[in-house]
Scaffold this active site. Structure first.
Site, short mmCIF file in Angstrom:
data_model
loop_
_atom_site.label_atom_id
_atom_site.label_comp_id
_atom_site.label_asym_id
_atom_site.label_seq_id
_atom_site.Cartn_x
_atom_site.Cartn_y
_atom_site.Cartn_z
N HIS A 1 26.82 70.29 95.00
CA HIS A 1 28.15 69.19 95.28
C HIS A 1 28.09 67.80 95.67
CE1 HIS A 1 30.50 73.72 96.22
NE2 HIS A 1 29.53 73.77 96.75
N GLU B 1 37.22 59.39 99.02
CA GLU B 1 38.07 60.53 99.45
C GLU B 1 39.05 59.34 100.55
OE1 GLU B 1 36.47 64.54 99.50
OE2 GLU B 1 35.34 63.21 101.34
N THR C 1 36.09 67.40 104.82
CA THR C 1 36.57 67.23 103.43
C THR C 1 36.52 67.99 102.71
OG1 THR C 1 35.32 65.84 102.27
CG2 THR C 1 36.93 65.06 103.67
N HIS D 1 25.42 61.67 102.89
CA HIS D 1 25.76 62.23 101.49
C HIS D 1 27.01 61.20 100.89
CE1 HIS D 1 28.95 64.25 103.47
NE2 HIS D 1 29.80 63.91 102.89
N HIS E 1 29.24 59.22 103.59
CA HIS E 1 29.19 59.82 104.56
C HIS E 1 28.52 59.98 105.63
CE1 HIS E 1 34.07 61.50 103.07
NE2 HIS E 1 33.86 59.89 103.22
N HIS F 1 30.57 60.83 97.46
CA HIS F 1 31.53 61.25 96.98
C HIS F 1 31.81 60.07 96.60
CE1 HIS F 1 32.46 64.94 99.38
NE2 HIS F 1 31.98 64.02 100.77
#
Length: 254
Positions: A93, A124, A204, A118, A137, A120
């Site tokens: 992911h 987000e 999330t 990690h 994050h 994204h």
């Protein structure tokens, strides 16, 4: 013939009575499969399993569009990050770096230990409906098991050496790469400014658990175009869509 027919009938009945099994996500053990596209995209997470119900029914979900914040108490996050051995996880992911014990943040007098960070793409959270190229994050947990996440927006500019170190050691999907001779420090992923937005939100990703203390730093850090493209080659999109604010207060701490 009668024996073969009887076996066939028993097989069919067994299949009809057996519950459906969803494929597990790479690198997440026996967890249900969910994704950012296809039939298991974010709009469907709440239907995949009853444990994911908050993804659909929760009223304090993340991420959100940050706008019209209320000016609140002055900046009061104290970071105490130390170097850690480089452990990079490609969990199917996102790209995640696990952190050893000993690093923490103090938010409003409450200590949270850093567990992992990690990424994204795109970001987000949005600021006045504008997204950034990436979002970092930093996930923390206190002794009571409550979570606090520090979000850092990443915009295109100069390359970041810590992120380059992580990118150079990304393993195959579902694998973990422990680099025994390298250490990194998450403190080098923080901007100079410490102003931040705060609000009550959720994870999330499934199970979208709520009661997460969100702290999104106002000032972004930069990454190079090449670093943005390198992540996008692995995860083109791994961002949950914006969720309704539902009257929650967004505070600005300067």
């Amino acid at each position: 013939m009668l024996l073969m027919f009887a076996i066939a009938i028993v097989t069919i009945i067994t299949l009809l009575l057996s519950p459906p099994v969803l494929a597990s996500s790479a690198g997440t053990g026996n967890s249900l499969h969910w994704a950012y596209g296809g039939t298991v995209n974010p709009t469907q997470w709440g239907q995949l399993n009853r444990d994911f119900a908050l993804c659909e029914l929760g009223k304090s979900q993340s991420p959100i569009n940050i706008k019209n914040p209320v000016v609140s108490t002055p900046t009061n996050i104290n970071f105490d990050y130390k170097p850690t051995p480089l452990v990079v996880v490609n969990n199917g992911h996102t790209i995640q770096v696990n952190y050893e014990q000993g690093s923490s943040v103090n938010v409003n007098g409450e200590k949270y230990s850093l567990l992992q960070f990690h990424f994204h793409t795109p970001s987000e959270h949005t600021i006045n409906s504008k997204a950034s190229a990436l979002e970092l994050h930093l996930v923390h947990r206190n002794d009571a098991g409550k979570l606090a996440v520090v979000g850092v927006l990443l915009t295109e500019g100069n390359a970041n050496p810590v992120i380059e170190e992580v990118w150079q050691n990304i393993p195959e999907t579902g694998k973990t790469n422990t680099v025994s001779d390298r250490t990194i420090n998450a403190a080098n992923l923080l901007p100079k400014g410490r102003s931040y937005y705060s609000y009550a939100g959720s994870l999330t990703t499934p199970p979208c658990s709520e009661d997460v203390k969100w702290n999104v730093l106002v000032e972004p850090i930069t990454v190079s175009e090449e670093q943005i493209e390198a992540f996008a080659k692995i995860y083109q999109v791994d961002a949950r869509p914006i969720q309704p604010t539902n009257g929650r207060t967004i505070e600005l701490h300067q």
